[in-house]
Motif scaffolding. Sequence first.
Motif, mmCIF file in Angstrom:
data_model
loop_
_atom_site.group_PDB
_atom_site.id
_atom_site.type_symbol
_atom_site.label_atom_id
_atom_site.label_comp_id
_atom_site.label_asym_id
_atom_site.label_seq_id
_atom_site.Cartn_x
_atom_site.Cartn_y
_atom_site.Cartn_z
ATOM 1 N N HIS A 130 -52.996 -12.701 20.988
ATOM 2 C CA HIS A 130 -52.155 -12.338 21.984
ATOM 3 C C HIS A 130 -52.298 -13.089 22.586
ATOM 4 C CE1 HIS A 130 -49.377 -8.680 21.672
ATOM 5 N NE2 HIS A 130 -50.601 -8.246 21.658
ATOM 6 N N ARG A 131 -53.818 -13.945 22.165
ATOM 7 C CA ARG A 131 -54.262 -14.791 23.425
ATOM 8 C C ARG A 131 -54.082 -15.615 23.061
ATOM 9 N NH1 ARG A 131 -60.474 -14.272 21.973
ATOM 10 N NH2 ARG A 131 -61.215 -12.721 23.332
ATOM 11 N N ALA A 132 -52.996 -16.643 21.850
ATOM 12 C CA ALA A 132 -52.125 -17.844 21.676
ATOM 13 C C ALA A 132 -50.979 -17.664 22.607
ATOM 14 C CB ALA A 132 -51.097 -17.252 20.468
ATOM 15 N N VAL A 138 -48.342 -5.608 29.714
ATOM 16 C CA VAL A 138 -49.158 -4.445 29.440
ATOM 17 C C VAL A 138 -48.286 -2.999 30.676
ATOM 18 C CG1 VAL A 138 -50.706 -4.747 28.558
ATOM 19 C CG2 VAL A 138 -51.312 -4.551 31.007
ATOM 20 N N ALA A 139 -47.527 -2.237 29.929
ATOM 21 C CA ALA A 139 -47.347 -1.567 30.888
ATOM 22 C C ALA A 139 -47.921 -0.536 32.097
ATOM 23 C CB ALA A 139 -46.335 -0.364 30.230
ATOM 24 N N THR A 140 -49.178 -0.353 32.062
ATOM 25 C CA THR A 140 -50.113 -0.001 32.991
ATOM 26 C C THR A 140 -50.755 -0.453 33.544
ATOM 27 O OG1 THR A 140 -51.510 1.464 31.639
ATOM 28 C CG2 THR A 140 -48.333 2.685 32.853
ATOM 29 N N GLU A 141 -51.476 -0.343 34.516
ATOM 30 C CA GLU A 141 -53.173 -0.564 35.121
ATOM 31 C C GLU A 141 -54.026 0.128 33.936
ATOM 32 O OE1 GLU A 141 -55.397 -3.293 37.463
ATOM 33 O OE2 GLU A 141 -53.765 -3.068 37.990
ATOM 34 N N SER A 142 -53.945 1.418 34.077
ATOM 35 C CA SER A 142 -54.386 2.052 33.576
ATOM 36 C C SER A 142 -55.160 1.345 32.027
ATOM 37 C CB SER A 142 -54.933 3.353 33.620
ATOM 38 O OG SER A 142 -53.627 3.391 32.827
ATOM 39 N N LEU A 143 -54.405 0.643 31.430
ATOM 40 C CA LEU A 143 -53.955 0.050 29.857
ATOM 41 C C LEU A 143 -54.239 -1.344 29.845
ATOM 42 C CD1 LEU A 143 -53.069 -0.237 27.105
ATOM 43 C CD2 LEU A 143 -50.910 -0.340 28.060
ATOM 44 N N LYS A 144 -54.538 -1.592 31.256
ATOM 45 C CA LYS A 144 -54.298 -3.254 31.311
ATOM 46 C C LYS A 144 -55.561 -2.799 31.508
ATOM 47 C CE LYS A 144 -54.185 -7.065 34.761
ATOM 48 N NZ LYS A 144 -55.499 -7.112 35.359
ATOM 49 N N ARG A 145 -57.137 -1.944 32.274
ATOM 50 C CA ARG A 145 -58.181 -1.974 32.411
ATOM 51 C C ARG A 145 -59.030 -1.997 31.411
ATOM 52 N NH1 ARG A 145 -57.027 0.398 37.397
ATOM 53 N NH2 ARG A 145 -57.028 3.045 35.597
ATOM 54 N N GLU A 146 -58.756 -0.879 30.021
ATOM 55 C CA GLU A 146 -58.496 -0.472 28.771
ATOM 56 C C GLU A 146 -58.123 -1.593 27.693
ATOM 57 O OE1 GLU A 146 -57.595 1.901 24.901
ATOM 58 O OE2 GLU A 146 -56.898 2.601 26.889
ATOM 59 N N LEU A 147 -57.352 -3.033 27.718
ATOM 60 C CA LEU A 147 -58.021 -3.405 26.702
ATOM 61 C C LEU A 147 -58.635 -4.645 26.907
ATOM 62 C CD1 LEU A 147 -53.884 -3.661 25.900
ATOM 63 C CD2 LEU A 147 -55.310 -3.154 24.769
ATOM 64 N N THR A 149 -61.646 -4.245 28.629
ATOM 65 C CA THR A 149 -63.313 -4.034 27.579
ATOM 66 C C THR A 149 -62.445 -4.598 26.277
ATOM 67 O OG1 THR A 149 -61.849 -1.609 27.308
ATOM 68 C CG2 THR A 149 -62.523 -2.422 29.662
ATOM 69 N N ARG A 150 -61.884 -4.538 25.559
ATOM 70 C CA ARG A 150 -61.703 -5.185 24.615
ATOM 71 C C ARG A 150 -61.746 -6.014 24.003
ATOM 72 N NH1 ARG A 150 -62.144 -1.321 20.868
ATOM 73 N NH2 ARG A 150 -61.391 1.001 21.359
ATOM 74 N N ARG A 151 -61.884 -6.576 25.444
ATOM 75 C CA ARG A 151 -62.048 -8.996 25.408
ATOM 76 C C ARG A 151 -60.425 -9.669 25.270
ATOM 77 N NH1 ARG A 151 -64.799 -10.573 20.985
ATOM 78 N NH2 ARG A 151 -64.765 -8.503 20.179
#
Length: 362
Positions: A130-132, A138-147, A149-151
């Motif tokens: 995905h960095r390329a 992403v569908a939600t704000e909570s998923l955005k925050r979670e991802l 944290t996974r850099r």
Amino acid sequence: MRLTIVTDAWHPQVNGVVRSIENTNAELARMGVTVTMVTPADYRSMPMPTYPEIRLSLASPWRIARAMKDSRPDLIHIATEGPLGLLARRWCLKEGLAFSTSYHTRFPEYVAARAPIPLSWLYAYVRWFHRAGGACMVATESLKRELETRRLGNLKLWSRGIDTQLFQPQPQQPDPFGLPRPIFMTVGRVAVEKNLPAFLDLDLPGSKVVVGDGPARADLAARYPNVLFTGVKFGAELAAAYAEADVFVFPSKTDTFGNTILEALACGVPVAAFPVTGPIDIVSDPKAGALNDDLRTACLEALTCSRDSARALAETFSWSAATKQFLDNVVEAKVKGRRRMLIRRLVQRRAQRQAASLAGDK
């Protein structure tokens, strides 16, 4: 404006990715955008191990390159991290074309549930993929925050909508499916990642219904003979099934959104779910559903929720707004991608001049 969308998830698959792209395409057409799809339907494929309903494309790089060139895209979106997504990504980078991506499913968790591959390796692949792109949706704000944290950075929100004309409240029958009420229902893919035993094992009044199909259906139907497994339903038949439920149960902890939650709410059905990504982003009104780490408690609380409140909450989600968000993200990804490529070329030219200068000094 011409947009090319590349996806490994397409018909005859029945899942949230396919429905999201279908509904987005319909709105894009109304907006005057010409969409070309690159999907597994056009190439030889093989069944995915442990999940034969999903086909893995066996397209060659040159065929994908030809398909991309023939579509003459102004904008490019790569929806999935599978074989087609990989080949399209490779072609875009080779041609110096910007593109956006989307994170629809918890790819690492789904793979790890089927193969002994460490999550850390799988998330490393997700970051690399995905960095390329110029933006990863992403569908939600909570998923955005979670991802984050996974850099995984460069994340943009792309919400979802619901067809409130198709999915709407309907008069309920006294004994739907020939079963006693209350009806606790779940809808979706019948697969290991959906965590269905967390629902099917519950001690609940009334009856349980599972609408959908998948690789785990035969096993679960044998293990839970008192549960009705209806198979897949579509369109008006699906909407009518939703409307007969007293509570919609969403036991999954791996979904990134949960389109079926919106469908149930639009039919006036309160939702019971775990307080995880997806449900916590959608079920914002406690009158429309119940979230609890104890799913049985959530189910019983949802019985007391308001069907009118469930419908009202669903009406706050629209495909027109979600599609505008999507298109804005794709355009922004192109602008950002062009800027990134310009910087890369400037750096390369500077390095070449420095190398030439050093060679001349010698």
